[in-house]
Design an enzyme around this catalytic site. Structure first.
Site, PDB file in Angstrom:
ATOM      1  N   LYS A  52      61.582 -37.837 -16.776  1.00  0.00           N
ATOM      2  CA  LYS A  52      60.172 -37.604 -16.341  1.00  0.00           C
ATOM      3  C   LYS A  52      60.451 -37.398 -14.896  1.00  0.00           C
ATOM      4  O   LYS A  52      59.688 -36.318 -14.174  1.00  0.00           O
ATOM      5  CB  LYS A  52      59.731 -38.981 -16.709  1.00  0.00           C
ATOM      6  CG  LYS A  52      58.424 -39.218 -17.823  1.00  0.00           C
ATOM      7  CD  LYS A  52      57.822 -40.090 -18.336  1.00  0.00           C
ATOM      8  CE  LYS A  52      58.193 -40.172 -19.885  1.00  0.00           C
ATOM      9  NZ  LYS A  52      56.747 -41.349 -20.081  1.00  0.00           N
ATOM     10  N   GLN A  96      55.954 -47.518 -19.049  1.00  0.00           N
ATOM     11  CA  GLN A  96      56.775 -46.665 -19.688  1.00  0.00           C
ATOM     12  C   GLN A  96      57.021 -47.509 -20.966  1.00  0.00           C
ATOM     13  O   GLN A  96      56.643 -49.443 -21.182  1.00  0.00           O
ATOM     14  CB  GLN A  96      58.381 -46.406 -19.864  1.00  0.00           C
ATOM     15  CG  GLN A  96      59.191 -46.415 -20.965  1.00  0.00           C
ATOM     16  CD  GLN A  96      59.169 -44.397 -20.827  1.00  0.00           C
ATOM     17  OE1 GLN A  96      58.290 -43.509 -20.267  1.00  0.00           O
ATOM     18  NE2 GLN A  96      59.106 -43.859 -22.404  1.00  0.00           N
ATOM     19  N   ASP A 119      49.222 -40.818 -19.419  1.00  0.00           N
ATOM     20  CA  ASP A 119      49.664 -41.358 -21.515  1.00  0.00           C
ATOM     21  C   ASP A 119      48.519 -40.784 -22.157  1.00  0.00           C
ATOM     22  O   ASP A 119      48.305 -39.945 -23.123  1.00  0.00           O
ATOM     23  CB  ASP A 119      50.468 -42.071 -20.739  1.00  0.00           C
ATOM     24  CG  ASP A 119      51.886 -41.885 -20.843  1.00  0.00           C
ATOM     25  OD1 ASP A 119      52.106 -40.889 -21.493  1.00  0.00           O
ATOM     26  OD2 ASP A 119      52.413 -43.496 -20.724  1.00  0.00           O
TER      27      ASP A 119
END
Ligand code: GUN
Length: 281
Positions: A52, A96, A119
């Site tokens: 990422k 995460q 997200d």
């Protein structure tokens, strides 16, 4: 022979489009910033977070990395999220997953400002997707829609079958296919006669989490097959939920593993970061 849907190439295309848009924003004095939080040192998470960061660098997005020790408490993490929610210079916040067992994942995801939830996991964004309002969409299913559209696969009016009902893939996938006017069926571990249902699919999305489970017996001739799974087989080679050798001769198009759905997740994360700027203005 089936057409191979090249996720690597389509992801590169999307990242290049993001890079152009970020450059345009920079020219207007706007910087895009993503905060990435990792708690603990799960090796797979470290690889994902690293990828990422690399994608951010390529696209021109500033990334702030918060690598917190595994002993970080829930309240410490919530404090950091509250701080990042309040920062005008932070557009996107990503925590995460998975989080260590002592931290309540749901509580943490709910704490992220929905306007920074790149997200697409916040209930407000999930609800927005459900009723067709603007908001962030979970990256993997959003990426699959892009794979289909950019490969010239028509969704409207097609029988779409999704195998799996997770909050991250199965459910948002079904909603997105519905938004594109597909006729959608969601199957899961309690579905009776799964093969009978999946064999109806013009577009079959496999997000089961079991290596090579989907063989030719599950697939209609000429179907488009999307494989969300990623596993290591007995020879330590990557494979998906779909038994590629068995299914490929039968279908009209298929995503390989690796190089299919995988690269799309990060490309769509970059896209959500770019979109976040407009959403926040
Ligand atoms: N862990 C595995 N996939 C994901 C993802 O897409 N986002 C986050 N935040 N964590 C993950």
């Amino acid at each position: 022979m089936a057409k191979l849907i090249d996720g690597k190439a389509i992801a590169a295309q999307i990242k290049d489009e993001c890079r152009d848009r970020v450059a345009g924003m920079k020219a207007e004095g706007i910087e895009v910033t993503l905060a990435v939080i990792q708690v603990g040192s799960d090796p797979a998470s470290t690889v994902y977070v690293g990828n990422k960061k690399k994608a951010c660098e390529y696209v021109g997005i500033r990334s702030l990395a918060y690598e917190l020790p595994g002993e970080t408490t829930e309240s410490e993490l919530l404090e950091l999220i509250a701080e990042l929610n309040g920062r005008k210079d932070v557009n996107g916040i990503l925590v995460q997953l998975p989080l260590p067992g002592h931290i309540d994942e749901e509580k943490v995801l709910d704490a992220i400002d929905a306007r920074k939830d790149v997200d697409g996991f916040h209930p407000q964004n999930v609800g927005a997707l459900c009723i067709g309002k603007p908001g962030f969409v979970s990256c993997t299913p959003a990426g699959i829609i892009q794979l289909l559209k950019r490969s010239g696969v028509e969704i409207a009016g097609k029988e779409c079958v999704v195998i799996g009902r997770s909050n991250i893939v199965g459910k948002p996938m079904a909603l997105l296919l519905l938004r594109e006017n597909g006729t959608v069926t969601v199957t899961h571990s309690r579905t009776k006669d799964l093969q009978e249902v999946t064999k109806r699919a013009d577009i079959l999305v496999a997000a089961v989490g079991k290596p090579k489970m989907i063989t030719a017996d599950y697939v209609k001739e000429g179907a488009v097959v999307i494989d969300v799974g990623i596993h290591r087989n007995e020879n330590n080679k990557l494979c998906g939920d779909v038994d590629f050798e068995s299914v490929e001769p039968l279908c009209s198009a298929i995503t390989p593993v690796p190089g299919g759905v995988g690269p799309m997740t990060i490309a769509m994360l970059m896209n959500n970061c770019v979109e976040s700027v407009a959403l926040q203005q």
